[in-house]
Write an enzyme that holds these catalytic residues in place. Structure first.
Site, PDB file in Angstrom:
ATOM      1  N   GLY A  30       0.795  -1.268  -0.060  1.00 44.60           N
ATOM      2  CA  GLY A  30      -0.090   0.137   0.007  1.00 44.60           C
ATOM      3  C   GLY A  30       1.090   1.227  -0.113  1.00 44.60           C
ATOM      4  N   CYS A  31       0.527   2.320   0.675  1.00 42.69           N
ATOM      5  CA  CYS A  31       1.162   3.554   0.848  1.00 42.69           C
ATOM      6  C   CYS A  31       2.705   3.288   1.337  1.00 42.69           C
ATOM      7  CB  CYS A  31       0.372   4.381   1.903  1.00 42.69           C
ATOM      8  SG  CYS A  31      -1.317   4.861   1.519  1.00 42.69           S
ATOM      9  N   ALA A  32       2.999   2.371   1.955  1.00 45.31           N
ATOM     10  CA  ALA A  32       4.298   2.190   2.521  1.00 45.31           C
ATOM     11  C   ALA A  32       5.314   1.517   1.030  1.00 45.31           C
ATOM     12  CB  ALA A  32       4.535   1.206   3.525  1.00 45.31           C
TER      13      ALA A  32
ATOM     14  N   LEU B 108       3.361   4.963   5.946  1.00 39.33           N
ATOM     15  CA  LEU B 108       2.581   3.996   6.651  1.00 39.33           C
ATOM     16  C   LEU B 108       1.882   3.264   5.703  1.00 39.33           C
ATOM     17  CD1 LEU B 108       1.107   6.488   9.352  1.00 39.33           C
ATOM     18  CD2 LEU B 108       2.923   4.727   9.765  1.00 39.33           C
TER      19      LEU B 108
END
Length: 347
Positions: free
Chosen positions: A140-142, A333
């Site tokens: 994901g965002c990480a 995160l």
């Protein structure tokens, strides 16, 4: 001595359709006019810290129903287009040819591709047939920070090699017009589409990629991620994300720095993934920064929205354009629920 990977090129790319946040809010009000419980949530469009975003489809597309096949076809075609643009820009910056690339790492979590996106890019661009490949899914965002760290690991393992790291996320394609859940509304107000590319090598000039690390919260699998629905992926966000950052991020980041013998006051800048305005507030508090200090993260959020894994690279590119120097800590995160860290020297 181990090879020291350096960031010798970094470029970004966005799709052609620009979305004005105020217009998106008005359209959402019209679309959900029959749902008063949703209308009460629409203030999120004006509270995100976002003015504009980019989309791979025109804004009218979001008012119609779409299924898995259509979304996947759009994801594949637009992802490869954007990754090709980012790659060509990186090759130009690094003054390299396509055949100079020894390995390719591609991170993406907003669609499914088998063969994976790295294979599609190799075929589109005619990259070498013996190129080392590493597709990354699920961060994901990480994913931007994790992927950059894995690309650096390959350079360390293959001194002198040139590693192409690519990330693309078409988050906006996941909007589902009949979903009145809070997570869908928040995603509609936050998400944008974008891609980024980087070339790493132990040869050449650029910031040195240092140590990386991660932390996964216990009992946190339901904090962030996708739910698979009949017509596509549905975003899942917990309201507790800002409070998790406020309560835990300072300790987690401090432990990463302590473990790697890095003094907090030796860090000159922070390239933090801008998950949202409240998350940025929480990050500034956790890092003992004055409000607004994460200016590049806030400016990226304002201009592009949250592009999941690609966003951290947009922040870093903006910082490099300002010719910042010194020691930089990247962070993001992602699902798991997890935090990713990566140090850059001479940013």
């Amino acid at each position: 001595m181990a090879a020291q990977p350096r960031l010798i090129a970094l470029k970004t790319a966005v799709p052609p359709y620009r979305i004005d946040q105020a217009d998106a809010g008005r359209r959402a009000a019209n679309l959900f006019a029959g749902h008063p419980e949703v209308l009460r949530l629409l203030s999120v469009f004006s509270n995100t810290g976002i003015d504009t975003r980019y989309s791979c489809v025109p804004i009218d597309w979001y008012t119609e129903p779409h299924g898995w096949k259509e979304r996947t076809d759009l994801y594949l075609s637009n992802s490869v287009d954007l990754l090709e643009k980012a790659t060509l820009r990186c090759l130009e910056e690094a003054q390299l040819n396509r055949e100079d690339i020894d390995a390719i790492v591609v991170a993406s979590t907003t669609g499914i591709a088998t063969p994976s996106l790295d294979a599609l890019v190799i075929e589109r661009m005619g990259l070498r047939r013996d190129i080392l490949r590493l597709p990354i899914f699920g961060f994901g965002c990480a994913g931007g920070v994790f992927g950059l760290a894995r690309a650096a690991d390959i350079v360390r393992a293959m001194p002198g090699s040139r590693v192409l790291f690519l990330v693309v996320e078409l988050c906006a394609l996941t909007f589902r017009k009949d979903d009145i859940s809070k997570s869908n509304i928040v995603a509609a107000a936050l998400f944008g589409d974008g891609a980024a590319g980087a070339i790493l090598s132990s040869s050449g000039d650029g910031p040195e990629i240092g140590v990386g690390g991660s932390y996964t919260w216990p009992n946190s699998l339901d904090i962030m991620g996708w739910e698979v629905e009949e017509d596509g992926l549905k975003a899942r966000f917990a309201q507790s994300i800002p409070s998790l950052v406020s309560n835990d991020f300072r300790k987690i980041a401090s432990e990463f720095l302590r473990k790697n013998d890095i003094a907090r006051d030796s860090i000159d800048s922070f390239a933090c993934h801008p998950g949202g305005a409240k998350v940025l507030d929480a990050l500034e508090d956790a890092l003992d920064l004055p409000r607004g200090r994460l200016e590049d993260s806030r400016a990226t959020l304002n201009d592009y929205g949250n592009m999941s894994a690609a966003t951290a690279l947009f922040v870093l590119e903006r910082m490099r354009r300002r010719s910042l120097s010194g020691r930089c800590l990247m962070s993001a995160l992602g699902p798991g629920f997890s935090a990713a860290f990566l140090m850059l020297e001479g940013c």
